[in-house]
Design a protein around this motif. Structure first.
Motif, PDB file in Angstrom:
ATOM      1  N   LEU A 178      55.854 -58.304  -3.649  1.00 35.27           N
ATOM      2  CA  LEU A 178      57.110 -58.090  -4.412  1.00 35.27           C
ATOM      3  C   LEU A 178      57.040 -57.598  -5.842  1.00 35.27           C
ATOM      4  CD1 LEU A 178      58.959 -61.626  -3.165  1.00 35.27           C
ATOM      5  CD2 LEU A 178      58.949 -59.488  -1.932  1.00 35.27           C
ATOM      6  N   GLU A 179      56.083 -57.073  -6.001  1.00 33.74           N
ATOM      7  CA  GLU A 179      55.586 -56.443  -7.207  1.00 33.74           C
ATOM      8  C   GLU A 179      54.305 -57.353  -7.840  1.00 33.74           C
ATOM      9  OE1 GLU A 179      58.324 -54.908 -10.408  1.00 33.74           O
ATOM     10  OE2 GLU A 179      56.384 -54.488 -11.580  1.00 33.74           O
ATOM     11  N   SER A 180      52.940 -56.760  -7.915  1.00 36.51           N
ATOM     12  CA  SER A 180      51.993 -57.248  -8.389  1.00 36.51           C
ATOM     13  C   SER A 180      51.716 -56.723  -9.740  1.00 36.51           C
ATOM     14  CB  SER A 180      50.845 -57.180  -7.296  1.00 36.51           C
ATOM     15  OG  SER A 180      50.421 -55.994  -7.217  1.00 36.51           O
ATOM     16  N   LEU A 221      54.935 -52.696 -20.915  1.00 35.07           N
ATOM     17  CA  LEU A 221      55.377 -52.815 -19.565  1.00 35.07           C
ATOM     18  C   LEU A 221      54.234 -52.428 -18.471  1.00 35.07           C
ATOM     19  CD1 LEU A 221      59.020 -51.379 -19.188  1.00 35.07           C
ATOM     20  CD2 LEU A 221      58.382 -53.487 -20.158  1.00 35.07           C
ATOM     21  N   PRO A 222      54.308 -53.164 -17.761  1.00 37.23           N
ATOM     22  CA  PRO A 222      53.081 -53.098 -16.525  1.00 37.23           C
ATOM     23  C   PRO A 222      52.916 -51.494 -15.908  1.00 37.23           C
ATOM     24  CG  PRO A 222      54.343 -54.953 -16.062  1.00 37.23           C
ATOM     25  CD  PRO A 222      55.189 -54.106 -16.944  1.00 37.23           C
ATOM     26  N   GLN A 223      52.007 -51.246 -15.554  1.00 36.48           N
ATOM     27  CA  GLN A 223      51.452 -50.043 -14.804  1.00 36.48           C
ATOM     28  C   GLN A 223      52.033 -50.051 -13.261  1.00 36.48           C
ATOM     29  OE1 GLN A 223      47.921 -50.797 -16.377  1.00 36.48           O
ATOM     30  NE2 GLN A 223      48.889 -50.476 -18.341  1.00 36.48           N
ATOM     31  N   ALA A 224      52.165 -51.077 -12.964  1.00 35.08           N
ATOM     32  CA  ALA A 224      52.405 -51.400 -11.421  1.00 35.08           C
ATOM     33  C   ALA A 224      53.320 -50.265 -10.663  1.00 35.08           C
ATOM     34  CB  ALA A 224      53.021 -52.656 -11.040  1.00 35.08           C
ATOM     35  N   VAL A 225      54.548 -50.057 -11.151  1.00 31.93           N
ATOM     36  CA  VAL A 225      55.415 -49.018 -10.329  1.00 31.93           C
ATOM     37  C   VAL A 225      55.035 -47.912 -10.578  1.00 31.93           C
ATOM     38  CG1 VAL A 225      57.852 -48.131 -10.638  1.00 31.93           C
ATOM     39  CG2 VAL A 225      57.503 -50.562 -10.775  1.00 31.93           C
ATOM     40  N   ALA A 226      54.300 -47.315 -11.494  1.00 28.16           N
ATOM     41  CA  ALA A 226      53.947 -46.046 -11.901  1.00 28.16           C
ATOM     42  C   ALA A 226      52.487 -45.683 -10.932  1.00 28.16           C
ATOM     43  CB  ALA A 226      53.573 -45.625 -13.304  1.00 28.16           C
ATOM     44  N   GLY A 241      61.397 -41.340 -13.770  1.00 30.18           N
ATOM     45  CA  GLY A 241      61.073 -41.905 -14.838  1.00 30.18           C
ATOM     46  C   GLY A 241      60.563 -43.257 -14.730  1.00 30.18           C
ATOM     47  N   LYS A 242      59.474 -43.755 -15.759  1.00 31.59           N
ATOM     48  CA  LYS A 242      59.222 -45.004 -15.682  1.00 31.59           C
ATOM     49  C   LYS A 242      58.386 -44.950 -17.077  1.00 31.59           C
ATOM     50  CE  LYS A 242      58.373 -49.315 -14.601  1.00 31.59           C
ATOM     51  NZ  LYS A 242      58.439 -49.737 -15.618  1.00 31.59           N
ATOM     52  N   ASN A 243      58.578 -46.198 -17.777  1.00 37.08           N
ATOM     53  CA  ASN A 243      57.748 -46.521 -18.891  1.00 37.08           C
ATOM     54  C   ASN A 243      56.550 -47.507 -18.739  1.00 37.08           C
ATOM     55  OD1 ASN A 243      57.001 -48.929 -20.850  1.00 37.08           O
ATOM     56  ND2 ASN A 243      57.134 -46.845 -22.096  1.00 37.08           N
ATOM     57  N   LEU A 264      64.543 -49.271 -11.785  1.00 41.12           N
ATOM     58  CA  LEU A 264      65.693 -50.220 -12.421  1.00 41.12           C
ATOM     59  C   LEU A 264      64.888 -51.457 -12.754  1.00 41.12           C
ATOM     60  CD1 LEU A 264      69.199 -49.350 -10.518  1.00 41.12           C
ATOM     61  CD2 LEU A 264      68.080 -48.587 -12.850  1.00 41.12           C
ATOM     62  N   PRO A 265      65.171 -52.260 -13.554  1.00 43.27           N
ATOM     63  CA  PRO A 265      66.104 -52.185 -14.557  1.00 43.27           C
ATOM     64  C   PRO A 265      65.763 -50.951 -15.540  1.00 43.27           C
ATOM     65  CG  PRO A 265      64.792 -54.038 -15.179  1.00 43.27           C
ATOM     66  CD  PRO A 265      64.349 -53.478 -14.119  1.00 43.27           C
ATOM     67  N   LEU A 266      66.843 -50.597 -16.413  1.00 40.41           N
ATOM     68  CA  LEU A 266      66.355 -49.692 -17.358  1.00 40.41           C
ATOM     69  C   LEU A 266      67.295 -49.723 -18.551  1.00 40.41           C
ATOM     70  CD1 LEU A 266      68.270 -46.793 -17.818  1.00 40.41           C
ATOM     71  CD2 LEU A 266      66.880 -46.138 -15.716  1.00 40.41           C
ATOM     72  N   ARG A 267      66.645 -49.301 -19.696  1.00 44.16           N
ATOM     73  CA  ARG A 267      67.326 -49.491 -21.072  1.00 44.16           C
ATOM     74  C   ARG A 267      68.105 -48.231 -21.162  1.00 44.16           C
ATOM     75  NH1 ARG A 267      65.974 -53.797 -24.383  1.00 44.16           N
ATOM     76  NH2 ARG A 267      64.359 -55.373 -23.043  1.00 44.16           N
ATOM     77  N   ARG A 268      69.217 -47.865 -21.011  1.00 39.96           N
ATOM     78  CA  ARG A 268      70.271 -46.724 -21.352  1.00 39.96           C
ATOM     79  C   ARG A 268      70.172 -46.308 -22.720  1.00 39.96           C
ATOM     80  NH1 ARG A 268      75.206 -45.460 -18.369  1.00 39.96           N
ATOM     81  NH2 ARG A 268      74.875 -46.046 -16.338  1.00 39.96           N
TER      82      ARG A 268
HETATM   83  N1  LIG Z   1      60.435 -54.340 -10.969  1.00 40.77           N
HETATM   84  C1  LIG Z   1      60.800 -53.269 -11.657  1.00 40.77           C
HETATM   85  C2  LIG Z   1      60.404 -53.108 -12.961  1.00 40.77           C
HETATM   86  C3  LIG Z   1      59.709 -54.522 -13.652  1.00 40.77           C
HETATM   87  C4  LIG Z   1      59.231 -54.272 -14.980  1.00 40.77           C
HETATM   88  N2  LIG Z   1      60.356 -53.982 -16.144  1.00 40.77           N
HETATM   89  C5  LIG Z   1      60.507 -54.706 -17.301  1.00 40.77           C
HETATM   90  O1  LIG Z   1      60.113 -55.634 -17.214  1.00 40.77           O
HETATM   91  C6  LIG Z   1      61.808 -54.296 -17.901  1.00 40.77           C
HETATM   92  C7  LIG Z   1      61.869 -55.183 -19.228  1.00 40.77           C
HETATM   93  C8  LIG Z   1      62.466 -54.667 -20.172  1.00 40.77           C
HETATM   94  O2  LIG Z   1      63.225 -53.525 -20.531  1.00 40.77           O
HETATM   95  O3  LIG Z   1      62.815 -55.582 -21.350  1.00 40.77           O
HETATM   96  C9  LIG Z   1      58.104 -53.342 -15.198  1.00 40.77           C
HETATM   97  O4  LIG Z   1      58.111 -52.245 -15.857  1.00 40.77           O
HETATM   98  O5  LIG Z   1      57.252 -53.273 -14.138  1.00 40.77           O
END
Ligand SMILES: NCCC[C@H](NC(=O)CCC(=O)O)C(=O)O
Ligand SMILES: NC(=O)OP(=O)(O)O
Length: 316
Positions: free
Chosen positions: A141-143, A180-185, A235-237, A273-277
Protein backbone atom coordinates in the motif's frame (compact mmCIF):
# COMPACT_ATOMS: atom_id res chain seq x y z
CA UNK A 1 -0.68 -13.67 -8.28
CA UNK A 2 0.81 -14.65 -4.89
CA UNK A 3 1.77 -11.20 -3.56
CA UNK A 4 1.52 -7.65 -4.92
CA UNK A 5 4.73 -5.96 -3.84
CA UNK A 6 6.16 -4.65 -7.10
CA UNK A 7 5.85 -4.87 -10.86
CA UNK A 8 7.74 -8.19 -10.70
CA UNK A 9 4.60 -9.80 -9.24
CA UNK A 10 2.41 -8.83 -12.21
CA UNK A 11 1.97 -11.67 -14.67
CA UNK A 12 0.42 -9.54 -17.46
CA UNK A 13 0.20 -5.73 -17.31
CA UNK A 14 -2.31 -5.19 -20.10
CA UNK A 15 -4.58 -7.86 -18.64
CA UNK A 16 -4.40 -6.14 -15.22
CA UNK A 17 -5.22 -2.74 -16.76
CA UNK A 18 -8.18 -4.29 -18.59
CA UNK A 19 -9.34 -5.93 -15.37
CA UNK A 20 -9.36 -2.49 -13.69
CA UNK A 21 -11.38 -0.98 -16.54
CA UNK A 22 -13.84 -3.91 -16.39
CA UNK A 23 -14.23 -3.39 -12.61
CA UNK A 24 -14.92 0.31 -13.21
CA UNK A 25 -17.75 -0.54 -15.59
CA UNK A 26 -19.15 -3.29 -13.40
CA UNK A 27 -17.92 -2.90 -9.79
CA UNK A 28 -19.97 -5.74 -8.32
CA UNK A 29 -19.41 -8.40 -10.99
CA UNK A 30 -17.14 -10.45 -8.69
CA UNK A 31 -18.90 -9.99 -5.37
CA UNK A 32 -18.82 -13.70 -4.56
CA UNK A 33 -15.07 -13.90 -4.95
CA UNK A 34 -14.08 -12.58 -1.54
CA UNK A 35 -17.00 -14.02 0.41
CA UNK A 36 -16.04 -15.16 3.93
CA UNK A 37 -12.50 -13.91 3.47
CA UNK A 38 -10.88 -11.06 5.40
CA UNK A 39 -8.31 -8.48 4.38
CA UNK A 40 -6.36 -6.53 7.01
CA UNK A 41 -5.03 -3.11 6.02
CA UNK A 42 -2.14 -1.98 8.20
CA UNK A 43 -1.04 1.66 8.13
CA UNK A 44 2.27 2.72 9.63
CA UNK A 45 1.75 6.14 7.92
CA UNK A 46 -1.05 8.54 6.99
CA UNK A 47 -3.33 7.87 4.03
CA UNK A 48 -6.52 9.15 2.47
CA UNK A 49 -6.77 7.59 -1.01
CA UNK A 50 -5.08 4.24 -0.42
CA UNK A 51 -7.03 3.58 2.73
CA UNK A 52 -10.47 4.38 1.33
CA UNK A 53 -10.00 3.06 -2.22
CA UNK A 54 -8.55 -0.27 -1.08
CA UNK A 55 -11.29 -0.69 1.51
CA UNK A 56 -13.91 0.08 -1.11
CA UNK A 57 -12.35 -2.26 -3.69
CA UNK A 58 -12.20 -5.07 -1.13
CA UNK A 59 -15.87 -4.53 -0.26
CA UNK A 60 -16.79 -4.56 -3.97
CA UNK A 61 -15.24 -8.05 -4.08
CA UNK A 62 -17.21 -9.18 -1.04
CA UNK A 63 -14.22 -9.21 1.34
CA UNK A 64 -14.49 -8.32 5.01
CA UNK A 65 -12.13 -5.47 5.81
CA UNK A 66 -10.20 -4.65 8.99
CA UNK A 67 -8.21 -1.43 9.02
CA UNK A 68 -5.60 -0.72 11.69
CA UNK A 69 -3.37 2.31 12.13
CA UNK A 70 -0.50 0.21 13.45
CA UNK A 71 1.80 3.23 13.50
CA UNK A 72 -0.53 4.88 16.04
CA UNK A 73 -2.50 2.13 17.78
CA UNK A 74 -0.29 -0.96 17.63
CA UNK A 75 2.73 -1.98 19.66
CA UNK A 76 6.01 -0.72 18.25
CA UNK A 77 7.27 -3.53 15.99
CA UNK A 78 10.86 -4.75 15.92
CA UNK A 79 11.79 -5.77 12.36
CA UNK A 80 15.40 -6.92 12.90
CA UNK A 81 16.21 -10.53 13.77
CA UNK A 82 18.20 -11.60 16.82
CA UNK A 83 18.22 -8.26 18.63
CA UNK A 84 17.84 -7.74 22.37
CA UNK A 85 14.50 -5.96 22.56
CA UNK A 86 15.37 -3.50 25.30
CA UNK A 87 14.33 -0.38 23.36
CA UNK A 88 10.98 1.17 22.51
CA UNK A 89 9.66 -1.78 20.41
CA UNK A 90 7.38 -4.04 22.48
CA UNK A 91 6.64 -6.72 19.87
CA UNK A 92 8.57 -8.59 17.18
CA UNK A 93 7.30 -8.84 13.63
CA UNK A 94 7.71 -12.64 13.84
CA UNK A 95 4.78 -12.86 16.25
CA UNK A 96 2.82 -9.84 14.97
CA UNK A 97 2.83 -11.00 11.32
CA UNK A 98 1.95 -14.58 12.24
CA UNK A 99 -0.90 -13.43 14.50
CA UNK A 100 -2.36 -11.04 11.90
CA UNK A 101 -1.95 -13.80 9.30
CA UNK A 102 -4.08 -16.07 11.50
CA UNK A 103 -6.94 -13.51 11.43
CA UNK A 104 -6.61 -12.31 7.84
CA UNK A 105 -6.47 -14.06 4.43
CA UNK A 106 -4.70 -11.09 2.82
CA UNK A 107 -2.63 -8.31 4.44
CA UNK A 108 -2.07 -4.84 2.96
CA UNK A 109 0.72 -2.71 4.42
CA UNK A 110 1.76 0.93 4.17
CA UNK A 111 5.23 1.68 5.47
CA UNK A 112 7.24 4.64 4.16
CA UNK A 113 10.99 5.08 3.88
CA UNK A 114 12.93 6.31 6.91
CA UNK A 115 15.01 8.48 4.52
CA UNK A 116 17.93 8.09 6.95
CA UNK A 117 19.44 4.75 5.86
CA UNK A 118 19.28 4.11 2.12
CA UNK A 119 20.48 0.52 2.24
CA UNK A 120 17.93 -0.45 4.86
CA UNK A 121 15.07 1.40 3.12
CA UNK A 122 15.86 -0.24 -0.22
CA UNK A 123 15.92 -3.70 1.42
CA UNK A 124 12.20 -3.29 2.20
CA UNK A 125 12.61 -5.12 5.49
CA UNK A 126 9.00 -4.55 6.70
CA UNK A 127 7.58 -6.22 3.60
CA UNK A 128 10.14 -9.01 3.52
CA UNK A 129 9.44 -9.84 7.16
CA UNK A 130 5.64 -9.84 6.75
CA UNK A 131 6.01 -11.96 3.60
CA UNK A 132 8.18 -14.40 5.54
CA UNK A 133 6.11 -14.67 8.71
CA UNK A 134 2.44 -13.88 7.87
CA UNK A 135 1.86 -16.93 5.65
CA UNK A 136 -0.73 -15.06 3.54
CA UNK A 137 -0.53 -12.80 0.44
CA UNK A 138 0.92 -9.33 1.11
CA UNK A 139 -0.20 -6.21 -0.77
CA UNK A 140 1.99 -3.11 -0.97
CA UNK A 141 0.00 0.00 0.00
CA UNK A 142 3.20 2.10 -0.50
CA UNK A 143 6.53 0.88 0.75
CA UNK A 144 9.92 2.56 1.15
CA UNK A 145 10.70 2.21 -2.55
CA UNK A 146 7.46 1.55 -4.41
CA UNK A 147 3.73 2.31 -4.69
CA UNK A 148 2.41 -0.27 -7.16
CA UNK A 149 -1.32 0.38 -6.59
CA UNK A 150 -0.68 4.01 -7.50
CA UNK A 151 1.33 2.99 -10.57
CA UNK A 152 -1.43 0.65 -11.73
CA UNK A 153 -4.01 3.45 -11.33
CA UNK A 154 -1.65 5.70 -13.33
CA UNK A 155 -1.45 3.08 -16.10
CA UNK A 156 -5.26 2.84 -16.19
CA UNK A 157 -5.55 6.65 -16.35
CA UNK A 158 -3.03 6.94 -19.20
CA UNK A 159 -4.80 4.14 -21.06
CA UNK A 160 -8.11 6.01 -20.73
CA UNK A 161 -6.83 9.44 -21.75
CA UNK A 162 -4.12 8.74 -24.32
CA UNK A 163 -4.72 10.05 -27.83
CA UNK A 164 -1.65 8.40 -29.38
CA UNK A 165 -0.52 4.80 -29.64
CA UNK A 166 2.74 5.65 -27.82
CA UNK A 167 2.31 8.86 -25.78
CA UNK A 168 5.21 10.87 -24.40
CA UNK A 169 5.09 10.73 -20.59
CA UNK A 170 7.27 13.13 -18.62
CA UNK A 171 7.95 12.51 -14.95
CA UNK A 172 8.97 15.87 -13.50
CA UNK A 173 10.39 16.63 -10.07
CA UNK A 174 8.47 19.40 -8.26
CA UNK A 175 9.72 21.73 -5.51
CA UNK A 176 8.91 20.97 -1.86
CA UNK A 177 10.58 22.06 1.37
CA UNK A 178 10.20 18.65 3.06
CA UNK A 179 12.15 15.49 2.24
CA UNK A 180 9.73 13.04 0.60
CA UNK A 181 10.38 9.41 -0.39
CA UNK A 182 11.31 8.25 -3.90
CA UNK A 183 8.65 5.50 -3.83
CA UNK A 184 6.02 7.00 -6.13
CA UNK A 185 8.57 8.21 -8.68
CA UNK A 186 10.52 4.91 -8.62
CA UNK A 187 7.38 2.88 -9.03
CA UNK A 188 6.00 5.08 -11.80
CA UNK A 189 9.24 4.62 -13.76
CA UNK A 190 9.23 0.89 -13.11
CA UNK A 191 5.72 0.49 -14.52
CA UNK A 192 6.21 2.97 -17.41
CA UNK A 193 9.22 0.93 -18.51
CA UNK A 194 6.79 -1.88 -19.25
CA UNK A 195 4.05 0.28 -20.81
CA UNK A 196 3.69 1.47 -24.42
CA UNK A 197 5.02 4.98 -23.73
CA UNK A 198 8.07 7.17 -24.31
CA UNK A 199 9.33 7.93 -20.79
CA UNK A 200 11.30 11.10 -20.01
CA UNK A 201 12.43 11.96 -16.47
CA UNK A 202 13.38 15.54 -15.52
CA UNK A 203 14.78 16.91 -12.26
CA UNK A 204 17.53 19.20 -11.00
CA UNK A 205 21.05 17.75 -10.76
CA UNK A 206 21.49 15.68 -7.60
CA UNK A 207 17.96 14.24 -7.79
CA UNK A 208 18.73 11.25 -10.03
CA UNK A 209 16.63 8.25 -9.08
CA UNK A 210 18.18 4.80 -8.83
CA UNK A 211 19.02 3.64 -12.37
CA UNK A 212 17.34 0.32 -11.49
CA UNK A 213 14.02 2.18 -11.62
CA UNK A 214 14.67 4.73 -14.38
CA UNK A 215 15.51 1.87 -16.75
CA UNK A 216 15.19 3.00 -20.35
CA UNK A 217 13.67 6.37 -19.35
CA UNK A 218 15.57 9.33 -20.82
CA UNK A 219 16.87 11.79 -18.19
CA UNK A 220 16.82 15.47 -19.24
CA UNK A 221 17.92 18.03 -16.63
CA UNK A 222 16.30 20.96 -18.47
CA UNK A 223 12.61 20.87 -17.48
CA UNK A 224 11.40 23.08 -20.36
CA UNK A 225 13.16 20.89 -22.91
CA UNK A 226 11.81 17.71 -21.30
CA UNK A 227 8.22 19.02 -21.38
CA UNK A 228 8.29 19.76 -25.13
CA UNK A 229 5.57 17.76 -26.87
CA UNK A 230 4.55 15.85 -23.71
CA UNK A 231 1.17 14.11 -23.72
CA UNK A 232 1.24 13.49 -19.97
CA UNK A 233 3.10 15.45 -17.30
CA UNK A 234 3.45 13.42 -14.11
CA UNK A 235 4.55 15.64 -11.22
CA UNK A 236 6.14 14.45 -7.99
CA UNK A 237 8.61 15.70 -5.44
CA UNK A 238 11.26 13.38 -4.07
CA UNK A 239 14.33 13.84 -1.91
CA UNK A 240 17.80 13.01 -3.19
CA UNK A 241 18.69 9.34 -3.70
CA UNK A 242 22.41 10.07 -4.01
CA UNK A 243 22.59 12.39 -0.98
CA UNK A 244 20.04 10.18 0.63
CA UNK A 245 16.94 11.87 2.03
CA UNK A 246 18.28 15.40 1.57
CA UNK A 247 16.47 18.43 0.14
CA UNK A 248 19.06 19.94 -2.22
CA UNK A 249 16.75 22.46 -3.88
CA UNK A 250 13.25 23.83 -3.66
CA UNK A 251 13.69 26.03 -6.74
CA UNK A 252 10.21 27.51 -7.42
CA UNK A 253 10.91 27.64 -11.16
CA UNK A 254 10.24 23.86 -11.23
CA UNK A 255 6.59 24.41 -10.19
CA UNK A 256 4.11 23.41 -12.91
CA UNK A 257 2.22 26.43 -14.25
CA UNK A 258 0.14 27.06 -17.37
CA UNK A 259 3.28 28.44 -19.04
CA UNK A 260 5.03 25.11 -18.42
CA UNK A 261 2.01 23.16 -19.67
CA UNK A 262 1.97 25.30 -22.84
CA UNK A 263 5.27 23.63 -23.83
CA UNK A 264 3.48 20.27 -24.05
CA UNK A 265 1.30 18.85 -26.81
CA UNK A 266 -1.94 19.80 -25.08
CA UNK A 267 -0.66 17.57 -22.29
CA UNK A 268 -2.57 16.32 -19.26
CA UNK A 269 -1.28 16.85 -15.73
CA UNK A 270 -1.11 13.96 -13.27
CA UNK A 271 -0.11 13.71 -9.58
CA UNK A 272 -0.72 10.95 -7.04
CA UNK A 273 -1.90 13.44 -4.34
CA UNK A 274 -1.73 14.80 -1.72
CA UNK A 275 -0.08 17.92 -3.07
CA UNK A 276 0.63 21.40 -1.86
CA UNK A 277 -0.95 23.96 -4.17
CA UNK A 278 1.20 26.80 -5.46
CA UNK A 279 4.34 25.09 -4.11
CA UNK A 280 4.43 22.15 -6.51
CA UNK A 281 1.65 23.02 -8.95
CA UNK A 282 -0.19 26.28 -9.58
CA UNK A 283 -3.94 26.61 -8.97
CA UNK A 284 -4.43 27.49 -12.64
CA UNK A 285 -3.23 23.99 -13.65
CA UNK A 286 -5.11 22.04 -10.97
CA UNK A 287 -8.34 23.97 -11.55
CA UNK A 288 -7.94 24.01 -15.34
CA UNK A 289 -9.07 21.58 -18.04
CA UNK A 290 -5.77 19.67 -18.26
CA UNK A 291 -5.66 18.28 -14.73
CA UNK A 292 -6.40 14.57 -14.32
CA UNK A 293 -5.67 14.34 -10.59
CA UNK A 294 -9.23 13.55 -9.53
CA UNK A 295 -9.80 10.97 -12.28
CA UNK A 296 -6.45 9.44 -11.36
CA UNK A 297 -7.36 9.20 -7.66
CA UNK A 298 -10.76 7.74 -8.57
CA UNK A 299 -8.95 5.03 -10.53
CA UNK A 300 -7.19 3.91 -7.35
CA UNK A 301 -10.35 1.99 -6.52
CA UNK A 302 -10.24 0.05 -9.80
CA UNK A 303 -6.52 -0.56 -9.57
CA UNK A 304 -6.98 -2.00 -6.08
CA UNK A 305 -9.90 -4.10 -7.26
CA UNK A 306 -7.87 -5.52 -10.17
CA UNK A 307 -4.94 -6.36 -7.90
CA UNK A 308 -7.11 -7.92 -5.18
CA UNK A 309 -9.03 -9.94 -7.77
CA UNK A 310 -5.74 -11.36 -9.07
CA UNK A 311 -4.65 -12.25 -5.52
CA UNK A 312 -7.99 -13.94 -4.81
CA UNK A 313 -7.71 -15.93 -8.05
CA UNK A 314 -4.23 -17.05 -6.96
CA UNK A 315 -5.58 -18.32 -3.63
CA UNK A 316 -8.02 -20.80 -5.10
N1 LIG B 1 0.92 8.31 -0.90
C1 LIG B 1 1.19 9.40 -1.70
C2 LIG B 1 2.43 10.16 -1.37
C3 LIG B 1 2.86 10.09 0.04
C4 LIG B 1 4.06 10.91 0.39
N2 LIG B 1 3.70 12.34 0.43
C5 LIG B 1 3.84 13.06 1.52
O1 LIG B 1 4.30 12.58 2.52
C6 LIG B 1 3.41 14.53 1.45
C7 LIG B 1 3.65 15.19 2.75
C8 LIG B 1 3.57 16.70 2.73
O2 LIG B 1 3.42 17.34 1.69
O3 LIG B 1 3.69 17.22 3.82
C9 LIG B 1 5.17 10.70 -0.64
O4 LIG B 1 5.64 11.64 -1.24
O5 LIG B 1 5.58 9.53 -0.84
N1 LIG C 1 -1.77 8.73 -3.54
C1 LIG C 1 -1.86 8.17 -2.31
O1 LIG C 1 -1.33 7.09 -2.05
O2 LIG C 1 -2.59 8.87 -1.42
P1 LIG C 1 -2.70 8.57 0.14
O3 LIG C 1 -1.31 8.76 0.70
O4 LIG C 1 -3.69 9.55 0.64
O5 LIG C 1 -3.13 7.16 0.33
Amino acid sequence: MKHFLSFQDVPDLSQLITSGIVAKRNPFGDQEMGKNKTIGLLFFNSSLRTRISTQKAAQNLGLNVIVMNVGQDGWGLEMEEGVIMNGDKAEHVKEAAAVIGSYCDIIGIRSFASLSDREKDYQEIVFQQFKKYAGVPIINLESATRHPLQSLADCITIEEFKLKERPKVVLTWLPHFKPLPQAVANSFCEWMNHAEVELVVTHPKGYDLSPDFVGKGQVIYDQDKALEGADFVYGKNWSSYEHYGQVLSSDPSWMITNDKMSLTDNGKFMHCLPLRRNMKVADEVLDGPHSLVIEQAANREWAAQAALREILLGMK
